[in-house]
Design a protein around this motif. Structure first.
Motif, PDB file in Angstrom:
ATOM      1  N   PRO A 132       0.798  -1.234   0.000  1.00 15.97           N
ATOM      2  CA  PRO A 132       0.000   0.000   0.000  1.00 15.97           C
ATOM      3  C   PRO A 132       0.824   1.273   0.000  1.00 15.97           C
ATOM      4  CG  PRO A 132      -0.730  -1.523   1.723  1.00 15.97           C
ATOM      5  CD  PRO A 132       0.584  -2.028   1.213  1.00 15.97           C
ATOM      6  N   PHE A 133       2.099   1.183   0.364  1.00 21.53           N
ATOM      7  CA  PHE A 133       2.917   2.383   0.516  1.00 21.53           C
ATOM      8  C   PHE A 133       4.343   2.093   0.082  1.00 21.53           C
ATOM      9  CE2 PHE A 133       2.796  -0.208   4.195  1.00 21.53           C
ATOM     10  CZ  PHE A 133       1.549  -0.058   4.791  1.00 21.53           C
ATOM     11  N   ALA A 134       4.937   3.063  -0.619  1.00 24.25           N
ATOM     12  CA  ALA A 134       6.321   2.930  -1.076  1.00 24.25           C
ATOM     13  C   ALA A 134       7.250   3.450   0.017  1.00 24.25           C
ATOM     14  CB  ALA A 134       6.513   3.702  -2.380  1.00 24.25           C
ATOM     15  N   ASP A 135       7.293   2.747   1.137  1.00 22.35           N
ATOM     16  CA  ASP A 135       7.994   3.265   2.320  1.00 22.35           C
ATOM     17  C   ASP A 135       9.503   3.292   2.155  1.00 22.35           C
ATOM     18  OD1 ASP A 135       7.071   0.437   2.463  1.00 22.35           O
ATOM     19  OD2 ASP A 135       8.488   0.316   4.121  1.00 22.35           O
ATOM     20  N   TYR A 190       4.908  -5.024   8.224  1.00 26.36           N
ATOM     21  CA  TYR A 190       5.575  -3.952   8.969  1.00 26.36           C
ATOM     22  C   TYR A 190       7.078  -4.051   8.779  1.00 26.36           C
ATOM     23  CZ  TYR A 190       7.253  -1.152  12.902  1.00 26.36           C
ATOM     24  OH  TYR A 190       7.896  -0.215  13.685  1.00 26.36           O
ATOM     25  N   GLU A 191       7.684  -2.953   8.356  1.00 24.61           N
ATOM     26  CA  GLU A 191       9.134  -2.880   8.187  1.00 24.61           C
ATOM     27  C   GLU A 191       9.700  -1.861   9.151  1.00 24.61           C
ATOM     28  OE1 GLU A 191      12.552  -3.335   7.910  1.00 24.61           O
ATOM     29  OE2 GLU A 191      11.604  -4.651   6.433  1.00 24.61           O
ATOM     30  N   ALA A 192      10.365  -2.339  10.179  1.00 23.22           N
ATOM     31  CA  ALA A 192      10.832  -1.461  11.250  1.00 23.22           C
ATOM     32  C   ALA A 192      11.822  -0.409  10.751  1.00 23.22           C
ATOM     33  CB  ALA A 192      11.470  -2.295  12.367  1.00 23.22           C
ATOM     34  N   ASP A 193      12.626  -0.738   9.748  1.00 26.21           N
ATOM     35  CA  ASP A 193      13.649   0.195   9.282  1.00 26.21           C
ATOM     36  C   ASP A 193      13.065   1.401   8.564  1.00 26.21           C
ATOM     37  OD1 ASP A 193      15.567  -1.455  10.311  1.00 26.21           O
ATOM     38  OD2 ASP A 193      16.079  -2.400   8.398  1.00 26.21           O
ATOM     39  N   THR A 194      11.940   1.225   7.888  1.00 28.84           N
ATOM     40  CA  THR A 194      11.381   2.308   7.082  1.00 28.84           C
ATOM     41  C   THR A 194      10.064   2.856   7.618  1.00 28.84           C
ATOM     42  OG1 THR A 194      10.262   0.695   5.657  1.00 28.84           O
ATOM     43  CG2 THR A 194      12.465   1.447   4.977  1.00 28.84           C
ATOM     44  N   GLN A 195       9.525   2.235   8.663  1.00 34.46           N
ATOM     45  CA  GLN A 195       8.232   2.665   9.187  1.00 34.46           C
ATOM     46  C   GLN A 195       8.313   2.979  10.682  1.00 34.46           C
ATOM     47  OE1 GLN A 195       5.956  -0.785   7.576  1.00 34.46           O
ATOM     48  NE2 GLN A 195       4.845   0.757   6.410  1.00 34.46           N
TER      49      GLN A 195
END
Length: 342
Positions: A132-135, A190-195
């Motif tokens: 959903p998002f290009a984090d 969930y990506e802790a590094d980018t979110q």
């Protein structure tokens, strides 16, 4: 060595560093595929990269395939209809899931079977949703993304393999039934590094990625499903794509890894399929392996540097401008050759 994945958590692996238009004509033939013990030797059809490119573009044209969005529903309907048009037996597996940010989503896995009564079976897996998002995008963080390589290209290769199989006479069919299994909701994790601005609301120990394959593994479709092995396709369409031998694949399906990479080398694609062993990633094959299907993950891995995923990964640059017919040809022809040498 220090790995810097932007999408998946790394998994420990024993003994490894942790890491629409398409042509209607009948495809041309390539070299005859045979193997000791096979009941017949038949020519392998040529994989049509133009057709695979068109299937990629058609998916992207719907817009981001994010669960709960109209584009997602429309693309899913298209995939079901397209697989049915090839004469495959198609079933849908709807499910509900909670994402890491508390969104309740409606997902749909799609299962299509070629020669559904064949005793010996091989599965080809891919995911058809987009993140959903290009984090990971340095300029347009959290903007919608096309997922041209990450999702669409893998589905397109699977569709073209299904189309190629459907055009073959029964006497020229491979010695195995082939199942095309498209997972939904793989990429809303969930990506802790980018979110860092978000919180993972799922219970501790839960996996926020691969929601569709998690559901399928717990509710096998067809019921009691068994296959000799599976091939997961993920990010197989970008220019200069490179595929290394991933850790979980080596741990659970070493003989299948050898079969695929040796076949690629034999038919001239060793520039794409590198004989380089790399660490494990969390992808749909984790759950298909848990479900008893020894599965290999073919995904684009940068051959140099410390980045674990390509620059387009989870970025708005993952669009049709990076899609290359040559990469899809290398993957599709290799997988077809593997199927026909069974």
């Amino acid at each position: 060595m220090r790995f810097q994945p932007v999408r998946y958590s790394l998994l420990a692996v024993a003994g490894l560093a942790l890491l629409t238009a398409c042509p209607a004509e009948k495809p041309a033939e390539t070299a005859t595929a045979s193997q000791p013990g096979a009941t017949k030797a038949v020519p392998t059809p040529a994989f049509n990269a133009d057709s695979a490119y068109a299937y990629t573009a058609r998916q992207v044209a719907f817009g981001p395939r994010v669960p709960n969005k109209p584009a997602h529903v429309a693309c899913g309907n298209y995939l079901v209809a397209k697989l049915k048009s090839f004469g495959l037996s198609v079933r849908e597996q709807p499910f509900q899931a909670m994402t890491f940010d508390g969104t309740q989503i409606s997902g749909r896995n799609i299962v299509a079977q070629y020669q559904p009564t064949a005793a010996r079976r091989v599965a080809i897996f891919a995911h058809w949703d987009t993140r959903p998002f290009a984090d990971a995008d340095k300029v347009h963080k959290n903007a919608p993304m096309d997922g041209a390589s990450d999702g669409a290209s893998a589905v397109a290769v699977a569709l073209e393999i299904a189309r190629s199989l459907s055009q073959r006479a029964d006497s020229l069919a491979p010695n195995v039934g082939v199942d095309i299994i498209l997972f939904d909701a793989e990429d809303w994790g969930y990506e802790a590094d980018t979110q860092t601005d978000k919180k993972n609301q799922l219970p501790e120990g839960s996996d926020s990625w691969c929601l569709g394959s998690q559901y399928w593994a717990k509710h096998l479709l067809p019921a009691g499903y068994k296959a000799e092995y599976g091939i997961l396709l993920d990010m197989v369409g970008a220019k200069n794509g490179r595929f290394t031998r991933e850790g979980t694949s080596l741990q659970n399906a070493r003989s299948v890894v050898d079969k695929i990479w040796n076949t690629a080398a034999k038919i001239g694609y060793s520039d794409y399929f590198l004989f380089t062993d790399t660490g494990a990633i969390l992808d749909d094959h984790v759950y298909t392996n848990q479900a008893g299907v020894p599965t290999v993950d073919i995904y684009d891995h940068p051959p140099y540097g410390s980045d674990y995923f390509p620059a387009y990964h989870h970025a708005t640059t993952d669009n049709m401008s990076i899609i290359d017919r040559k990469t899809m040809k290398a993957v599709g022809q290799t997988v077809l050759q593997v199927l026909y040498q069974e």
